[in-house]
Write an enzyme that holds these catalytic residues in place. Sequence first.
Site, PDB file in Angstrom:
ATOM      1  CE  LYS A  52      -2.431  -2.714  -0.479  1.00  0.00           C
ATOM      2  NZ  LYS A  52      -2.613  -4.174  -0.384  1.00  0.00           N
ATOM      3  CG  HIS A 443     -22.965  18.329   0.959  1.00  0.00           C
ATOM      4  ND1 HIS A 443     -23.037  17.497  -0.136  1.00  0.00           N
ATOM      5  CD2 HIS A 443     -22.848  19.598   0.464  1.00  0.00           C
ATOM      6  CE1 HIS A 443     -22.984  18.232  -1.243  1.00  0.00           C
ATOM      7  NE2 HIS A 443     -22.863  19.504  -0.902  1.00  0.00           N
TER       8      HIS A 443
END
Length: 467
Positions: A52, A443
């Site tokens: 990774k 959001h």
Amino acid sequence: MADKQCDALVIGAGPGGYVSAIRLGQLKQKTILVEKAWIGGTCLHVGCIPSKALITAAKFHEKLKHASDFGINVQGVSIDFPKMVHWERDIIEKFTGGIKQLLKGNSVETVMGVARFISPNEVEVTNGNSTITIAAKNIVIATGSVPSGIPPFPFDGERIISSTEALVLPEIPKRLLVIGGGYIGLEMGIMYAHLGSKVTVVEMMDQLLPGFDAELVRTLARSLRQKGIECHVNAKAKTFSGTVGNLNVTVEVEGSDRIFETDRVLVTVGRKPNTAGLDIEKAGLKTDARGFVPVNNKCQTSVSGIYAIGDVVGNPMLAHKASKEGEIVAEIIAGHNRVVDYLAMPAVIFTDPEIATVGLSESEAKEKGYNAGIGKFPFGASARALTQGATDGYMKVIFDRDSKQVLGFHIIGPDASDLIGEATLAIEMGSTVEDISLTVHPHPTLTETVMEAAKAALGEAIHIVNR
Ligand code: FAD
């Protein structure tokens, strides 16, 4: 009389073994952890973490190529690959140090050496010329797995490499042929493509990522094509000749032989359980036909007081599965009543875009008799995905139309590896799509796609037209 005695002896310090040892220490069991090579195991040294690290660096390089899309002009980008590998190894060293501290902090004694059974409750540990014996009331086998090869392509660390060598190559190969289109082959193939290699993947089965949802695989295959990665399915690698930088590999593709020229060959056809040299028969144990140590849902073997966890007991070969089994076994040894439950076991593939799944697929849900339905939301309709320039893919929830219960999530798209966390919790908690739909999500974030998929399942998605 053995040289050392303990309540629990753990063999292997991978994410199964070291986590189990830490939990045993927390539960006040006198614990000894034996490891022959690496504290942190495959995962930390030649698996999850180094891969990774390089995947992240390679993706960063790839993003720089598209920086002008964001109005940023970047010139003169070059790769210092030895430095990148050095950075990767540095991360491993830091994390290894952290684990050693945690073991010490939880009173776990670590013994370096190769363990082998001499009886059901005694193990001999050899380190160079020194040998000691350890007797234990309970023994946890956590010896993991090693790469599988294929006979015509024996690993030599140079021409024919495994994932282990692919993480420390001296240079970026100009051309790389990957045999095996499973998750390790694709993660590494994309990583080298992002670093500039011309990558070809050959897979014997009729789709990449055999066993994965065909729709996910089609979406990924499109992205691989866009990156210039050549993929062949129904393709069987047969022979090779030549030297590093100048190899010819014969592959039977759809019934006809083709020659592929490449610098190196990366073989990623799977991993096999590792019990070599452990002498498990001296403990009264046998492996199954595929070499795994058979266990029940408490990770108990057929011999009382001997447990096995992680890759050595079977699929899925994943670090978090090994760790969960390690914790459960520690708690059982400490007298708690526990079983391993694989219902909410996520799996992540760090391709580009990433893939993450948990729970049942639509067809599995139907086979199990559910009145299965789906809710799907494309990342192209997510404001946050647009701001990241990463709109490929979708979020899909599988649910039972009758009870509205969430049965599975299949994600392909940006940060799927992180988004699967909420999906896993939903399944673990027995949530319904209504629970997720009613939960306010911040959001603009990618987490809104989880909510929108749940709303889509109910025909109430806001940012797509419901069908
Ligand atoms: P291991 O990590 O294999 O550890 C076993 C340990 O036992 C080793 O340290 C070994 O030296 C030791 N040992 C063996 N025999 C003896 C003995 N006789 N005496 C003493 N010690 C012994 N999984 C994920 O979940 N996410 C990922 O992103 C991911 N990426 C991967 C990438 C690659 C390239 C690879 C190869 C694997 C990846 N995996 C990933 C899989 C993950 O690494 C394994 O599932 C995980 O390491 C299994 O843990 P384990 O504890 O069972 O065994």
